[in-house]
Design a protein around this motif. Structure first.
Motif, PDB file in Angstrom:
ATOM      1  N   ASP A 243      33.051  -9.738  13.926  1.00 36.73           N
ATOM      2  CA  ASP A 243      34.163 -10.611  14.275  1.00 36.73           C
ATOM      3  C   ASP A 243      33.692 -11.589  15.332  1.00 36.73           C
ATOM      4  O   ASP A 243      32.686 -11.377  15.991  1.00 36.73           O
ATOM      5  CB  ASP A 243      35.378  -9.802  14.764  1.00 36.73           C
ATOM      6  CG  ASP A 243      35.052  -8.999  16.017  1.00 36.73           C
ATOM      7  OD1 ASP A 243      34.909  -9.616  17.086  1.00 36.73           O
ATOM      8  OD2 ASP A 243      34.935  -7.757  15.923  1.00 36.73           O
ATOM      9  N   ALA A 244      34.475 -12.669  15.484  1.00 39.87           N
ATOM     10  CA  ALA A 244      34.044 -13.732  16.390  1.00 39.87           C
ATOM     11  C   ALA A 244      33.986 -13.279  17.838  1.00 39.87           C
ATOM     12  O   ALA A 244      33.218 -13.823  18.625  1.00 39.87           O
ATOM     13  CB  ALA A 244      34.982 -14.927  16.257  1.00 39.87           C
TER      14      ALA A 244
ATOM     15  N   THR B 299      28.430  -9.970  14.439  1.00 38.15           N
ATOM     16  CA  THR B 299      28.907 -10.727  13.302  1.00 38.15           C
ATOM     17  C   THR B 299      30.129 -10.124  12.625  1.00 38.15           C
ATOM     18  O   THR B 299      30.650 -10.695  11.690  1.00 38.15           O
ATOM     19  CB  THR B 299      27.784 -10.873  12.260  1.00 38.15           C
ATOM     20  OG1 THR B 299      27.312  -9.574  11.899  1.00 38.15           O
ATOM     21  CG2 THR B 299      26.634 -11.690  12.800  1.00 38.15           C
TER      22      THR B 299
ATOM     23  N   VAL C 183      33.565 -15.017   9.871  1.00 34.89           N
ATOM     24  CA  VAL C 183      33.268 -14.940  11.303  1.00 34.89           C
ATOM     25  C   VAL C 183      33.232 -16.324  11.935  1.00 34.89           C
ATOM     26  O   VAL C 183      33.807 -16.547  13.007  1.00 34.89           O
ATOM     27  CB  VAL C 183      31.936 -14.191  11.540  1.00 34.89           C
ATOM     28  CG1 VAL C 183      31.482 -14.346  12.988  1.00 34.89           C
ATOM     29  CG2 VAL C 183      32.097 -12.721  11.209  1.00 34.89           C
TER      30      VAL C 183
END
Length: 313
Positions: free
Chosen positions: A18-19, A16, A186
């Motif tokens: 970052d994407a 979670t 995110v």
């Protein structure tokens, strides 16, 4: 599929922060919207699990995705090798427990508060990683009501796609009073960078941005037709040729599904109590009669089999 613990690669904080850490996605509901969401996730290279209520429905959802990919291949918008690889990344199931190791799970069941709340409560119990994000594709229901069915309301967000999902570029990201800022960041990054969509942000109120503007317009066109002031064909033709709209208002109502339009209208009216949101009697009678638009072949317009969603061609 076994649940992934917090130390598993790509989960928990990595899942979670970052994407790019979101590699395993789940989708609950395999109708047009759910199948479309699963398809775009798999096209983006993600391991995708699509869950339906029954094995037969799950198989039908896979066939729906395969047909969509075949159409894309025939049109030249996707090469056949990529289409086959996309389908290989999708697992269909009738068991919610198969979502246990997912890092993002998108609910896309029928637009019914009770059904969606039940799915949210079940996902909360099943999805193992406490940092996993639980999203909803609701088009009209307040997201916070769904999040309260879980013990992780800060991880709940609206991720509202538009039909057809593989074609239309927009996603509404809807945050509640509980949604963590990190989660909003995110999922916005996920929709833009991973899925290649354009994001607009909305507060958590019925209809969000697009439907709060669109649905009163559709209802106004229905009332005009209901009153006998103009025919459905003339209403649509007037907006297409007089205002340069690609489609008049009754054609997209048929495409969305008149039952869905009525459901969204009822949610908007429940929240705002403004007459412009109230579903007209004609709309309710058509829903009762099963005249739901394109998918049934008859709504405000009549459609050939080739024009119906999911048909060949």
């Amino acid at each position: 599929m076994s649940p992934a613990g917090p130390s598993a690669a790509g989960t928990s904080a990595a899942g979670t922060s970052d994407a790019a850490g979101i590699l395993r996605v789940g989708v609950v509901g395999g109708g047009r919207m759910g199948a479309g969401i699963a398809e775009v996730c798999a096209r983006a290279g993600l391991d995708t699990v699509l869950c339906e209520a029954t094995r037969a429905a799950a198989t039908a959802a896979r066939e729906r995705i395969a047909a969509s990919l075949e159409r894309a291949a025939r049109r030249g918008t996707l090469d056949r090798a990529s289409a086959e690889a996309t389908l290989d990344r999708i697992t269909v199931t009738a068991e919610l427990t198969d979502l246990a190791d997912r890092q993002l799970v998108v609910e896309a069941v029928t637009e019914d508060a009770g059904a969606k709340t039940e799915v949210f409560a079940a996902r909360d119990r099943i999805v193992a990683d406490p940092a996993a994000i639980l999203a909803t594709n609701t088009s009209s229901l307040p997201v916070m009501r769904l999040g309260r069915a879980t013990g992780r309301a800060d991880r709940v967000v609206g991720l509202h796609f538009f039909d057809p999902v593989p074609v239309l570029p927009l996603v509404e990201v809807v945050t509640t009073l509980h949604t963590a800022a990190e989660v909003a960041a995110v999922v916005t990054d996920f929709a833009t960078r991973t899925l290649g969509k354009t994001v607009i942000r909305s507060g958590d109120r019925a209809g969000f941005v697009v439907n709060a503007l669109l649905v009163p317009y559709l209802l106004s066109a229905i009332r005009m037709t209901e009153s006998g002031f103009a025919t459905a064909a003339d209403v649509d033709r007037g907006m297409e040729l007089g205002c340069a709209h690609p489609m008049g208002p009754l054609k997209p109502a048929d495409l969305i599904g008149l039952d869905t339009v009525a459901s969204i209208a009822e949610s908007l009216y429940d929240e705002f109590k403004e007459p412009l949101y109230a579903p007209p009697p004609l709309l309710l009678r058509m829903v009762e009669a099963g005249l739901l638009g394109r998918r049934t072949g008859h709504g405000f317009h009549v459609y050939d089999r080739e024009e119906r969603p999911g048909s060949p061609g």
